[in-house]
Design a protein around this motif. Structure first.
Motif, PDB file in Angstrom:
ATOM      1  N   VAL A   9       0.855  -1.190   0.000  1.00  0.00           N
ATOM      2  CA  VAL A   9       0.000   0.000   0.000  1.00  0.00           C
ATOM      3  C   VAL A   9       0.889   1.239   0.000  1.00  0.00           C
ATOM      4  O   VAL A   9       1.931   1.275   0.660  1.00  0.00           O
ATOM      5  CB  VAL A   9      -0.953   0.019   1.211  1.00  0.00           C
ATOM      6  CG1 VAL A   9      -1.972  -1.112   1.103  1.00  0.00           C
ATOM      7  CG2 VAL A   9      -0.191  -0.103   2.528  1.00  0.00           C
ATOM      8  N   TYR A  10       0.453   2.248  -0.741  1.00  0.00           N
ATOM      9  CA  TYR A  10       1.261   3.452  -0.911  1.00  0.00           C
ATOM     10  C   TYR A  10       0.522   4.662  -0.359  1.00  0.00           C
ATOM     11  O   TYR A  10      -0.596   4.973  -0.790  1.00  0.00           O
ATOM     12  CB  TYR A  10       1.577   3.663  -2.388  1.00  0.00           C
ATOM     13  CG  TYR A  10       2.356   4.928  -2.662  1.00  0.00           C
ATOM     14  CD1 TYR A  10       3.687   5.051  -2.252  1.00  0.00           C
ATOM     15  CD2 TYR A  10       1.776   6.003  -3.315  1.00  0.00           C
ATOM     16  CE1 TYR A  10       4.402   6.207  -2.493  1.00  0.00           C
ATOM     17  CE2 TYR A  10       2.484   7.159  -3.561  1.00  0.00           C
ATOM     18  CZ  TYR A  10       3.795   7.264  -3.147  1.00  0.00           C
ATOM     19  OH  TYR A  10       4.494   8.413  -3.381  1.00  0.00           O
ATOM     20  N   TYR A  11       1.147   5.340   0.604  1.00  0.00           N
ATOM     21  CA  TYR A  11       0.601   6.560   1.183  1.00  0.00           C
ATOM     22  C   TYR A  11       1.341   7.758   0.596  1.00  0.00           C
ATOM     23  O   TYR A  11       2.578   7.799   0.618  1.00  0.00           O
ATOM     24  CB  TYR A  11       0.778   6.569   2.704  1.00  0.00           C
ATOM     25  CG  TYR A  11      -0.093   5.587   3.432  1.00  0.00           C
ATOM     26  CD1 TYR A  11      -1.342   5.961   3.931  1.00  0.00           C
ATOM     27  CD2 TYR A  11       0.330   4.268   3.631  1.00  0.00           C
ATOM     28  CE1 TYR A  11      -2.150   5.053   4.607  1.00  0.00           C
ATOM     29  CE2 TYR A  11      -0.476   3.356   4.306  1.00  0.00           C
ATOM     30  CZ  TYR A  11      -1.708   3.754   4.787  1.00  0.00           C
ATOM     31  OH  TYR A  11      -2.498   2.857   5.458  1.00  0.00           O
ATOM     32  N   GLY A  12       0.593   8.725   0.087  1.00  0.00           N
ATOM     33  CA  GLY A  12       1.223   9.917  -0.448  1.00  0.00           C
ATOM     34  C   GLY A  12       0.550  10.394  -1.714  1.00  0.00           C
ATOM     35  O   GLY A  12      -0.498   9.890  -2.128  1.00  0.00           O
ATOM     36  N   SER A  13       1.162  11.387  -2.346  1.00  0.00           N
ATOM     37  CA  SER A  13       0.618  11.955  -3.567  1.00  0.00           C
ATOM     38  C   SER A  13       0.772  10.991  -4.734  1.00  0.00           C
ATOM     39  O   SER A  13       1.839  10.384  -4.910  1.00  0.00           O
ATOM     40  CB  SER A  13       1.339  13.264  -3.898  1.00  0.00           C
ATOM     41  OG  SER A  13       1.016  13.694  -5.216  1.00  0.00           O
ATOM     42  N   PRO A  14      -0.266  10.861  -5.564  1.00  0.00           N
ATOM     43  CA  PRO A  14      -0.140  10.012  -6.761  1.00  0.00           C
ATOM     44  C   PRO A  14       0.775  10.629  -7.809  1.00  0.00           C
ATOM     45  O   PRO A  14       1.046  10.009  -8.832  1.00  0.00           O
ATOM     46  CB  PRO A  14      -1.585   9.921  -7.265  1.00  0.00           C
ATOM     47  CG  PRO A  14      -2.249  11.153  -6.761  1.00  0.00           C
ATOM     48  CD  PRO A  14      -1.617  11.435  -5.430  1.00  0.00           C
ATOM     49  N   ARG A  15       1.264  11.838  -7.544  1.00  0.00           N
ATOM     50  CA  ARG A  15       2.119  12.538  -8.508  1.00  0.00           C
ATOM     51  C   ARG A  15       3.595  12.537  -8.106  1.00  0.00           C
ATOM     52  O   ARG A  15       4.414  13.178  -8.755  1.00  0.00           O
ATOM     53  CB  ARG A  15       1.627  13.979  -8.671  1.00  0.00           C
ATOM     54  CG  ARG A  15       0.184  14.014  -9.157  1.00  0.00           C
ATOM     55  CD  ARG A  15      -0.359  15.404  -9.303  1.00  0.00           C
ATOM     56  NE  ARG A  15      -1.638  15.341 -10.000  1.00  0.00           N
ATOM     57  CZ  ARG A  15      -2.106  16.311 -10.792  1.00  0.00           C
ATOM     58  NH1 ARG A  15      -1.400  17.401 -10.964  1.00  0.00           N
ATOM     59  NH2 ARG A  15      -3.273  16.170 -11.384  1.00  0.00           N
TER      60      ARG A  15
END
Length: 420
Positions: A402-408
């Protein structure tokens, strides 16, 4: 621990431990997300919390937010959803019951066979008809440019990446697991008075060397980092001191075993308790410049939710610690992942980010999940034998990242001297 979990048997998944969840306070705090993203210069760090969010001021083109709020009705736990899109579409969804589908419990020694995990996730997804419709409409509106951010305040461990998104009959749209179809990220409320927290909608570039800790029984991960300018963290207990002061970093990489329990003192990254990492001071090097943090350890992405020791209504976890210190993105796991699969995931991700430096981390993860989606058989009854069940584990492991943060957020790691 990060290890191979291939003991398969029929049976009922281990029950999720009961946690006292502060529904009203956390739901009220997260609900304010629906008012948006503070205007900030791209790449700068700033104080951020759900109370400051103001989505009515608009999201970047192609971005949608799915807010997941805990509810308590007649003594039973559940959740409600609200979706907001950059194109102005706001959608409220009916309340749903608390599902017992946390992958940490399903994909475990005492869990259920992979085919049953897949069938369970598909069946649960099929019941979420309004969400399926909303997600499909977002895909139709934005195509491959869609960036979905899931702000989950429940603490239920719902595996949104493994939501099965159906396509309408006769449609040209491909159906499949959400995390392999759509660029998606996670977010959560972060309580910080003075710390710098990078918002979830801004473009961040993580440029610079790597600081890494690799456990002795995972030394094969060292080869993955050999092409980058790097420094070695002297033991997992040296993590806080290494990140406190120094030059900016492009990435922090940690490969070790992890543990998750119902108390902060028993949740561990290596042999470091969560409570000690939380109370160990600020990671100044993460605040000075955007940094990508990759916690390649079991359970490193799970969150404690409830009153807990401090009775302060907050979700806690290793991901939150690094985000609160200024990390631009944190990639972690939602359960136990096999050692070989974890090594392979890191290798493929770093290779892809090097070959395509303009590709955001979240988009790279979508591509890597999509690669293993073909492992799912057309007929689950064809995969009931133990050997076939084991072949499905890499699919589940990949979606447990799982990835937390901005999709950019993008990554541009400094090469080591002499690397062509």
């Amino acid at each position: 621990m990060r290890r191979y979990v291939a003991q398969l048997h029929s049976g009922i998944a281990r029950a999720v431990p009961v946690r006292r969840t502060p529904y009203r306070r956390r739901a009220a705090a997260a609900a304010s997300v629906l008012s948006a993203v503070p205007a900030q210069q791209a790449g700068t760090a700033h104080a951020f919390s759900a109370f400051d969010a103001d989505l009515e001021r608009g999201l970047p083109p192609g971005m949608a937010v799915l807010l997941v709020l805990p509810v308590l009705r007649d003594g039973k736990r559940g959740f409600r959803l609200r979706g907001v899109c950059c194109c102005g579409v706001l959608q409220d969804f009916p309340e749903s019951a608390h599902p017992d589908i946390e992958l940490a419990n399903l994909v475990a020694r005492s869990g259920i066979p992979p085919t049953k995990v897949i069938a369970t996730m598909r069946r649960w997804s099929q019941n979420m008809t309004k969400l399926t419709t909303w997600l499909h409409e977002r895909r139709c509106e934005h195509g491959d440019a869609l960036q979905l951010m899931v702000w989950d305040e429940t603490g239920y461990g719902i595996p949104w990446e493994l939501f099965w998104l159906e396509a309408p009959p006769g449609s040209s749209w491909r159906e499949g697991w959400l995390g392999g179809l759509v660029t998606m990220t996670r977010w959560l409320t972060i309580n910080a008075a003075w710390s710098v927290v990078r918002d979830y909608a801004t473009s961040h570039t993580c440029a610079g060397p790597v600081a890494s800790f690799v456990a002795d029984d995972m030394r094969h991960d060292d080869a993955l980092l050999s092409r980058f300018a790097s420094e070695t963290i002297p033991g997992i207990r040296g993590l806080s001191k290494t990140l406190a002061t120094g030059q900016p970093l492009g990435m922090v990489y940690v490969a070790c075993h992890g543990k998750f329990e119902s108390d902060e003192d028993d949740c561990r990254l290596g042999d470091v308790p969560l409570v000690m990492l939380e109370g160990g001071g600020r990671f100044g090097r993460l605040a000075s410049a955007a940094t990508f943090v990759f916690l390649n350890a079991c359970h490193s992405g799970r969150l404690l939710a409830g009153d807990g020791t401090f009775a302060d209504q907050a979700q806690r976890g290793f991901s939150e610690v690094f985000l609160r210190s200024g990390a631009a993105g944190v990639l972690a796991t939602s359960g136990e992942v096999g050692d070989e699969e974890a090594h392979q995931m890191a290798g493929e991700l770093l290779k892809l980010l090097c070959e395509r430096p303009q590709m955001p981390v979240a988009a790279a993860l979508r591509e890597l999940r999509s690669v293993v989606a073909h492992l799912m058989p057309a007929d689950l009854f064809d995969a009931e034998a133990n050997e076939e069940q084991r072949r499905l584990l890499p699919l589940l492991y990949r979606f447990m990242y799982v990835y937390y943060g901005s999709p950019r957020t993008t990554v541009a790691l400094a090469p080591c001297e002499g690397w062509a």
